[in-house]
Design a protein around this motif. Sequence first.
Motif, short mmCIF file in Angstrom:
data_model
loop_
_atom_site.label_atom_id
_atom_site.label_comp_id
_atom_site.label_asym_id
_atom_site.label_seq_id
_atom_site.Cartn_x
_atom_site.Cartn_y
_atom_site.Cartn_z
N LEU A 21 44.83 50.58 41.42
CA LEU A 21 44.98 49.68 42.57
C LEU A 21 44.08 50.11 43.73
O LEU A 21 43.46 49.27 44.39
N TYR A 24 40.45 49.24 43.02
CA TYR A 24 40.20 47.80 43.21
C TYR A 24 40.12 47.46 44.70
O TYR A 24 39.21 46.73 45.13
N ASN A 28 37.05 45.71 46.59
CA ASN A 28 37.28 44.29 46.88
C ASN A 28 38.08 44.16 48.18
O ASN A 28 39.30 44.30 48.20
N ASP A 30 39.90 42.47 51.36
CA ASP A 30 40.54 41.22 51.76
C ASP A 30 41.27 41.42 53.08
O ASP A 30 41.29 42.52 53.64
N SER A 378 40.50 46.58 36.43
CA SER A 378 40.28 45.58 37.48
C SER A 378 41.12 44.33 37.24
O SER A 378 41.66 43.74 38.19
N LYS A 379 41.26 43.89 35.97
CA LYS A 379 42.11 42.74 35.66
C LYS A 379 43.57 43.05 35.98
O LYS A 379 44.30 42.22 36.53
N ALA A 381 44.69 45.29 38.20
CA ALA A 381 44.88 45.41 39.64
C ALA A 381 44.88 44.05 40.33
O ALA A 381 45.68 43.80 41.24
N GLU A 382 44.00 43.16 39.89
CA GLU A 382 43.92 41.84 40.51
C GLU A 382 45.24 41.09 40.37
O GLU A 382 45.73 40.46 41.32
N LEU A 383 45.85 41.17 39.18
CA LEU A 383 47.13 40.49 38.95
C LEU A 383 48.25 41.10 39.79
O LEU A 383 49.07 40.38 40.39
N LEU A 385 48.06 42.98 42.57
CA LEU A 385 47.87 42.95 44.02
C LEU A 385 48.03 41.55 44.60
O LEU A 385 48.38 41.40 45.78
N HIS A 386 47.81 40.53 43.79
CA HIS A 386 47.81 39.17 44.34
C HIS A 386 48.89 38.30 43.71
O HIS A 386 49.08 37.18 44.09
#
Length: 386
Positions: A21, A24, A28, A30, A378-379, A381-383, A385-386
Amino acid sequence: MRKLFFDIQITGHHTEYIGHLINYLSDNKDADEYIFVVHPDFPAKFKTIYDKGNLITNFQWVCVSYDQVHECFSRSIIRSSFSLYKLMHYYGIQYKVNHVCLLYFNIFQLPSIFYRPSYTLSGILFLQFHRMNKNSLKDQLKYYRKYITTKLYSFNPKIKRIFILNDQKTAVYLNNEFSTDIFKMLPDPIAKLTPLDNFDIYEHYNSEKDRKVFLHIGSLGDRKGTFEVIDSATCISEENQSKVFILVVGKAENDEIEQTIIDKVKYNTLNSNVQIVWDNQFVSNEMMKSLFDQSHAILLPYKNTEASSGILGHAAAANKKVIATGKGLIREIIEENKLGILLEEVSSSEIASKIDEVLSFQVLFTSENSFVEEHSPSKFAELVLH
């Protein structure tokens, strides 16, 4: 949004997931704010991850105290569950967060039935009831207890997502069974690790180079099949025993298990020609990668058939096949991706039989890049975190 991520355990996947996490978030940017509540030893034991987190904009580490850790984990499972929820909620209120992600949701299931906090919740569920055995009355009681627990917390409107590792079938089943959409499949991440420079597994463990290394690594105990792995030494055919090096790496789940492992290593070493070594420590990621790369096969005779395994991912990344439990989710993943050889049962004789098979037929292992790619950090972490 202001999001809090909570996990105050510090072994195995707990810190590994936090590392993914942080990596990522570092890459990235945000507009959300992130607060990570972790174990008091985290800054010292995982300095690289900690330092990287401190460089992220709108990010904050919060370390709980040793007293808080002791209070949460020195009680019964039920009391620990509510103590952890109370601690998490304290930080959620203190930092006025909009959302809390519980990186180990298992222990929060019961209190999540009763509490409706001001913030929303998500979590990662490592064990669920759908794939559990129902062979005995005890198994059935456990199954339906977990069924009812899951059903009740699924009614909580504050829970937005519960991630099920590597198991799309179970996610679909749970959503249909409980008329919800909160359950989502989450690919268990396979980290891209770098091995140690100039490391030689045979020199490090003082082993003959003509032995094949069969690696059993991770948290050790009965549910991981650790005892059967060690006891398999005396069941391996006599002509193959001198060709085998069973390497056990990791910490025991408790003192009793530690003593049992010590006794079994001693007994099986004296009564076979197999070399058996227990490296009784948590190893670095670089060391772990080196061990996977230089082993012949990985031993995963796990008894929890309803769960996936991070070790399976590391084995795939190292292009090493596994000798693993032939039931449940692990069986499905191995069969679908051709990742290894399956045991008919978790027993020392069956493990020995598969070790003999690997040695006798010189099984050639081929890469399964698609499986590794689909489980990128990365896949994952993206799921989450968001």
